[in-house]
Structure formats: C-alpha cells, structure tokens
Design a protein around this motif. Sequence first.
Motif, PDB file in Angstrom:
ATOM      1  N   LEU A   1      -6.109  11.910   0.136  1.00 42.89           N
ATOM      2  CA  LEU A   1      -6.070  12.598   1.375  1.00 42.89           C
ATOM      3  C   LEU A   1      -4.570  13.405   1.358  1.00 42.89           C
ATOM      4  CD1 LEU A   1      -5.780   9.740   4.274  1.00 42.89           C
ATOM      5  CD2 LEU A   1      -7.612  11.471   3.771  1.00 42.89           C
TER       6      LEU A   1
ATOM      7  N   SER B   1      -2.499   8.439   8.578  1.00 43.30           N
ATOM      8  CA  SER B   1      -4.030   8.157   8.338  1.00 43.30           C
ATOM      9  C   SER B   1      -4.270   7.376   7.079  1.00 43.30           C
ATOM     10  CB  SER B   1      -4.978   9.632   8.107  1.00 43.30           C
ATOM     11  OG  SER B   1      -4.534  10.306   9.391  1.00 43.30           O
ATOM     12  N   ALA B   2      -3.524   7.367   6.175  1.00 41.24           N
ATOM     13  CA  ALA B   2      -3.821   6.789   4.768  1.00 41.24           C
ATOM     14  C   ALA B   2      -3.740   5.170   4.703  1.00 41.24           C
ATOM     15  CB  ALA B   2      -2.743   7.389   3.707  1.00 41.24           C
ATOM     16  N   ASP B   3      -4.591   4.772   3.904  1.00 47.61           N
ATOM     17  CA  ASP B   3      -4.636   3.434   3.705  1.00 47.61           C
ATOM     18  C   ASP B   3      -3.634   2.991   2.509  1.00 47.61           C
ATOM     19  OD1 ASP B   3      -6.761   2.741   5.480  1.00 47.61           O
ATOM     20  OD2 ASP B   3      -8.325   3.326   4.082  1.00 47.61           O
ATOM     21  N   ARG B   4      -3.407   3.676   1.668  1.00 45.26           N
ATOM     22  CA  ARG B   4      -2.470   3.714   0.697  1.00 45.26           C
ATOM     23  C   ARG B   4      -1.627   5.154   0.395  1.00 45.26           C
ATOM     24  NH1 ARG B   4      -1.301   2.224  -5.650  1.00 45.26           N
ATOM     25  NH2 ARG B   4      -1.088   0.410  -4.576  1.00 45.26           N
TER      26      ARG B   4
ATOM     27  N   ASP C   1      -7.857   7.053   1.410  1.00 45.83           N
ATOM     28  CA  ASP C   1      -8.372   6.143   2.502  1.00 45.83           C
ATOM     29  C   ASP C   1      -9.929   5.821   1.625  1.00 45.83           C
ATOM     30  OD1 ASP C   1     -10.228   8.245   2.502  1.00 45.83           O
ATOM     31  OD2 ASP C   1      -9.599   8.775   4.507  1.00 45.83           O
ATOM     32  N   ALA C   2     -10.683   5.120   2.382  1.00 44.59           N
ATOM     33  CA  ALA C   2     -11.975   4.661   1.639  1.00 44.59           C
ATOM     34  C   ALA C   2     -12.688   5.814   1.027  1.00 44.59           C
ATOM     35  CB  ALA C   2     -12.594   3.971   2.734  1.00 44.59           C
TER      36      ALA C   2
ATOM     37  N   ASP D   1       1.038  -1.199   0.017  1.00 43.63           N
ATOM     38  CA  ASP D   1       0.149   0.127  -0.034  1.00 43.63           C
ATOM     39  C   ASP D   1       0.828   1.218  -0.238  1.00 43.63           C
ATOM     40  OD1 ASP D   1      -2.561  -1.210   0.022  1.00 43.63           O
ATOM     41  OD2 ASP D   1      -2.396  -1.767   2.092  1.00 43.63           O
TER      42      ASP D   1
ATOM     43  N   GLU E   1      -3.987   5.564  -7.197  1.00 43.57           N
ATOM     44  CA  GLU E   1      -4.672   4.660  -6.112  1.00 43.57           C
ATOM     45  C   GLU E   1      -4.957   3.255  -6.608  1.00 43.57           C
ATOM     46  OE1 GLU E   1      -9.106   5.070  -4.007  1.00 43.57           O
ATOM     47  OE2 GLU E   1      -9.027   6.230  -5.771  1.00 43.57           O
TER      48      GLU E   1
END
Length: 531
Positions: free
Chosen positions: A190, A207-210, A185-186, A125, A341
């Motif tokens: 961001l 905070s980011a998922d990726r 994120d979802a 990620d 993404e």
Amino acid sequence: MGLDQPLLDRAIEHGEEEGGNVEFKERLARDIHLADGRMESLVAQLRHRVLSGDGEALYVVGVTDDGGVAGIEPDAFSESLDVLSLLAEEANAHIDDVVTRGTDDGGLVGVATVRDGGQLDGGDDHIIVGTAGHVDHGKSTLVGSLVTGRPDDGDGDTRSFLDVQPHEVERGLSADLSYAVYGFDAEGPLRVDNPSRKSARAAVVESADRIVSFVDTVGHEPWLRTTIRGLVGQKIDYGLLTVAADDGPTKTTREHLGVLLATDLPTIVAVTKTDLVSDERLLEVEREVEKLLRDAGRSPLLVDRYGVAAAVDEISDTVVPLVRTSAVTMDGLDTLDRLFEHLPKTNGGGEDFRMYVDRTYSVTGVGAVASGTVKSGTVEAGDELLLGPLADGSFTEVEVRSIEMHYHRVDRAEAGRIVGIALKGVQEADIERGMVLLPRDADPAPVREFEADVMVLNHPTRIDAGYEPVVHLETVSEAVQIQPDGGQLLPGDSGSARVRFKFRPYLVEEGQRFVFREGSSKGVGTVTSVR
C-alpha cells in the motif's frame, strides 16, 4: 492539524441536517457531557452522524447551533477535543484530523473529522526501519520511491517527500530526522499517493495489515550526531544502510555501519544507483562491502543469489543481507518490499509504558506535543503520566490529551509506534529531548553517574581518566566524563568504566546501549550498573 479555511467554511455552510453527517458544538465539557445519561446520548448521536456520512462525520467545535462562529478559549477547545475523542472511542470511531481557525477575539473554531473504526492493530504488524548512509548515497531517494512506488528522475526527486525543512529542500541535504510510512494488505504493498499530504499517510496507516515506518537519518558529516540519535534513540527493528555503486563505501559508511552493528541491530545493506555503473563496477563495490562486513565479524548474504526467504530466515546481528537497487529503474525495490513484508518484529516491549522524548512542538488548540517511539507498554488518551527528569532530577505530572501516528489520530499506541503525544499540564518550552514519559505511579530514579562496559572503536591515542566525549543513549545527547577502571583504555580495548553526566541527571537503565563521540564516534558501551 492546522488551518484549512475551505473545509471549515464548507462545514459551516453545509450546516446540521437531520440525517446528515455534520454536527455543531459550541464546546464539550468533561463534567457535563461525560456525565451518566448525557454521554450515552452523545455517543448514539455521534454514531448516527458517522453512519449518515458513510463512515465519516464532521464535528464543528466553537460554533452555535445555527452555525454562527462563536470561538472558544484554547483550553476549552482542547477539552472539547478530549471529550470528543472519548465519545468517538465509545462509538467505535476515532478522530482522524482536526483543522482550526482563530477568531478576532483570540478564540478558536475548528472541524474534527471523525471516522468509523480504523484502530491500529498490535505491534507485531508494525516494524520500524532506521536508514543510514553517506550523503548523496540515495538513502532518502530510495525510501521515497519505496513508499510512493514512483521511480526517481535521477536528480533525487522522490527524496523531497521526506525533507521537512525548507533549507533541506533547497540544498538537497537532510539536516534532521524525517519519517515515512507505507504498508501491506492481502493484495500487496500500500503506497502513499502523496506523502506531502497528511491524509494520504493516515489512509495507509488506517488501511494496512502491516505497517513499515522509516526513520530516515542524516548522511552529511556535520549532522552525524543526529544520525546516531536516530539509530540509538528510536525503538528500531532493522537498519537499512545505503552504499552508492558509483562511490563505494566511505568513512561515513564505515562509521554508520559501526553504530548499527555496535547496537546489535539486524541490518540490510542496499547498494544504490546501480543504473549508473557497469556490471564490473557493481561487483567491485559488492566485494568492498562484503570485506567491510567480514572485517566487522559479520557474514554478508547476497539476496540476488540466495533469495528473499533465506534473507528473512538468516538476518541477525551476525548475518547482513545485500540488495542491489536503483530508485531510477526501480530494480531491487520489489525485493525490499518482500523483505519488509515478511521480516519479523524484533523489538518487543515490556509491560510498563515508557517513551523517551525525541522532538517537541506546539499545535494550536492542542498545546505541547512530545514525539518519540513508544519503548514499552501502551499509552491511551486520558492517561496520567510523569515527565522528566527536569534539571533538578524531579518529574512533573502531565495528562495525555491526544495521540497521533503519522497524522492519524488514535486513542491508543503500543510499543514500537512512532507517535506524537499532546500533553496537558506542561508548556512546550519545558519539554526537552532526552526526557522520558512514564506512568503516574512509577518511581523513577534519575542518575548523574553509572557503570558501563565500553569498547574503544576509533581513537588515535589512549583514553585516560577524565576523558570528556558526548554520550548518545536513547534520545539523550550529553557531555560526560569517563573514568576507565585501571586508569586508561587503548584503541581496540574493552573494559569497565564509570560514566558521569556533566550537567544534569537522566533516567538510565541497566542493559541500555550507547555511543560516545568526540568529533567522530570513538566507541560504544552498555550500562551495567546504575548509581
């Protein structure tokens, strides 16, 4: 890290409170505070402070229990941060930032911000994108608008977020590698509210998922070797080449593209400044870029025509997506968002830790820092490593004090991360670009000479035995002698050669790619055998 007088004063003035989130420590020592029983108590205390502060605690180091400024020696301050980092890890927290202030007697006092959780996830990620392109083709401006979500003012306003040297801001030209980050994120992208603030970048990383990191290279011809260092020396997943619509491909464009493609790096071409030209001119530039790619044996894919999903599926070392963009109107930036993404990670890492040093600097209270991209494996605070080779080919033993990624302090980093590693046991002056960090039990064998398959891309005459260009391999930039098998290589030829570093040994491995230059890029090669 650095001086932040207001934060330090506020923390001391606020003081320790029963149930508060501020903790005073004169110092923390490994042999005392990590001992059985004491460590468990301190971890519980840290967890209490973090919970009391809604996920954030302030540890003031170098002060007495009543808040008096004592100051401690720099080595004691560094050891205190090491211990605090280990305590935080046990409490499922991490050190997010540290600010320091010197005392009159040469000591240090500082505030460490400890936050709940926030550890970074695995490498799949996190992708790293290396940018390239001619000077004034909008490379840094495009990245600045991407990471902030702000349109440019037409004069390169958003590029200022990536400039790291005062003379770069003054001249409007980048002279060294710079870095930027944003994430997803979802809910979508961001952005970084203020990239000039370390805390803003750190918040995105946390905070980011990726995560998408940019290694923004240099477009001006005098610093072309710096660009090559950025593209060859970093563990990059994708290339992003910019071509300005009002200028079209240039000699530098061709050279940058040659380096990207020669290293088999999947690449996206962004045609920038589309707001400045007519539709006819835009089509003309696109055709020029398509021809440039086809001449290099690559297939262009127009994303506006075939879509983002097709680009994600097809991008490779042979298929190059083209995107129309404008940092002023923000046209095409949503397309780049969707690409970044969904593009898969391309650079997997091996089991053993390895990082080639790209930059060095020193931080007050922490000491020498080696910066680069983790090439393989993982590294943790407290790890014992080897650093070298030194000029005589030897390695020296060092210890990891702490690790930062985009100003976010972490206890662990994996392959693909761009990090700064604070090292104990070495002075900053003794660390050089091109050195490598390895596990303590590694058995490195640096060499002065290796065999390679080389291809001559751009040389006006034949290359004879004893030819002396500069080789760029990982973060190494060093003069070499090349001895072609058969005695010579003609322009466009491929063949085997023996390559010898002129001044000192380096750690080289089979399969590594390199570029060799003499004023401009002359060719590329792959290491086939190490002597």
